[in-house]
Scaffold this motif. Structure first.
Motif, PDB file in Angstrom:
ATOM      1  N   ALA A 112      12.681  93.473 -69.220  1.00 24.24           N
ATOM      2  CA  ALA A 112      13.832  93.171 -68.367  1.00 24.24           C
ATOM      3  C   ALA A 112      14.646  91.997 -68.911  1.00 24.24           C
ATOM      4  N   THR A 115      17.161  93.192 -71.363  1.00 23.90           N
ATOM      5  CA  THR A 115      18.351  93.823 -70.787  1.00 23.90           C
ATOM      6  C   THR A 115      19.223  92.835 -70.012  1.00 23.90           C
ATOM      7  N   HIS A 116      18.648  91.758 -69.499  1.00 22.46           N
ATOM      8  CA  HIS A 116      19.418  90.793 -68.706  1.00 22.46           C
ATOM      9  C   HIS A 116      19.934  89.602 -69.510  1.00 22.46           C
ATOM     10  N   ASN A 119      23.597  88.514 -69.717  1.00 19.13           N
ATOM     11  CA  ASN A 119      24.212  87.972 -68.504  1.00 19.13           C
ATOM     12  C   ASN A 119      23.961  86.479 -68.333  1.00 19.13           C
ATOM     13  N   ASN A 124      22.737  85.851 -60.263  1.00 17.66           N
ATOM     14  CA  ASN A 124      24.126  85.972 -59.820  1.00 17.66           C
ATOM     15  C   ASN A 124      24.265  85.474 -58.380  1.00 17.66           C
ATOM     16  N   ALA A 133      24.495  92.630 -62.409  1.00 14.69           N
ATOM     17  CA  ALA A 133      24.502  91.787 -63.612  1.00 14.69           C
ATOM     18  C   ALA A 133      23.859  90.447 -63.271  1.00 14.69           C
ATOM     19  N   GLU A 134      22.593  90.361 -63.516  1.00 11.63           N
ATOM     20  CA  GLU A 134      21.820  89.162 -63.197  1.00 11.63           C
ATOM     21  C   GLU A 134      21.301  88.525 -64.465  1.00 11.63           C
ATOM     22  N   PHE A 136      18.241  86.018 -66.349  1.00 11.26           N
ATOM     23  CA  PHE A 136      16.823  86.302 -66.531  1.00 11.26           C
ATOM     24  C   PHE A 136      15.887  85.225 -65.994  1.00 11.26           C
ATOM     25  N   HIS A 139      12.892  86.672 -64.067  1.00 12.24           N
ATOM     26  CA  HIS A 139      11.909  87.319 -64.929  1.00 12.24           C
ATOM     27  C   HIS A 139      10.971  86.298 -65.574  1.00 12.24           C
TER      28      HIS A 139
END
Length: 159
Positions: A112, A115-116, A119, A124, A133-134, A136, A139
């Protein structure tokens, strides 16, 4: 019945290696318990969203399509991630195979982050990024909680 007796007899004679003993042991510290319960509680709704379609989620089929078509993950890995998101939180909350469950969640969160990362770091919080669109930071927190469980085990469950 004889087969069960034979398995129990064999299991009783196995002398676990120090590595296996370490994997199966747990640190009775309350911090490990807190990390396990927090991670399981945080991840369970995500499993419900991604696997079952609850809480506004897409369910298994929709999540699998999103992960493979939009994010580009191979289908077997995406399916494994969805199943892990559903099963690992239960394992953590019950204190069963906690290290393996936490390791699975760490793997999902590492994916994750990839993929983040575009951003940025922060979530966000104020809606400045488009929906979904957050950053990380979340995570990293989940990875940190998982790391405690992987290193220390499931903690003292009160027994």
């Amino acid at each position: 019945m004889a087969a069960i007796h034979a398995l129990i007899t064999i299991a009783a004679t196995i002398n676990p290696t120090p590595m296996l003993r370490r994997l199966l042991s747990t640190n009775p510290a309350a911090g490990a318990l807190a990390a396990r319960v927090a991670l399981g509680t945080i991840m369970l709704p995500h499993g419900f969203q991604h696997a079952l379609g609850l809480f506004g989620g897409y369910g298994f089929g929709g999540t699998l399509a999103w992960m493979t078509k939009t994010l580009g993950f191979p289908a077997p890995l995406a399916a494994l991630a969805i199943a892990t998101e559903l099963i690992a939180p239960f394992a953590l909350l019950l204190g069963l195979a906690g290290r393996f469950a936490a390791l699975g969640i760490i793997g999902i969160m590492a994916g994750a982050i990839i993929t983040h990362a575009p951003n940025g770091f922060f979530m966000n919080w104020f809606g400045g990024l488009p929906a979904g669109a957050e950053g990380f930071e979340y995570h990293l927190l989940a990875i940190g909680l998982g790391a405690v469980v992987v290193m220390d085990g499931t903690g003292n469950s009160g027994s």
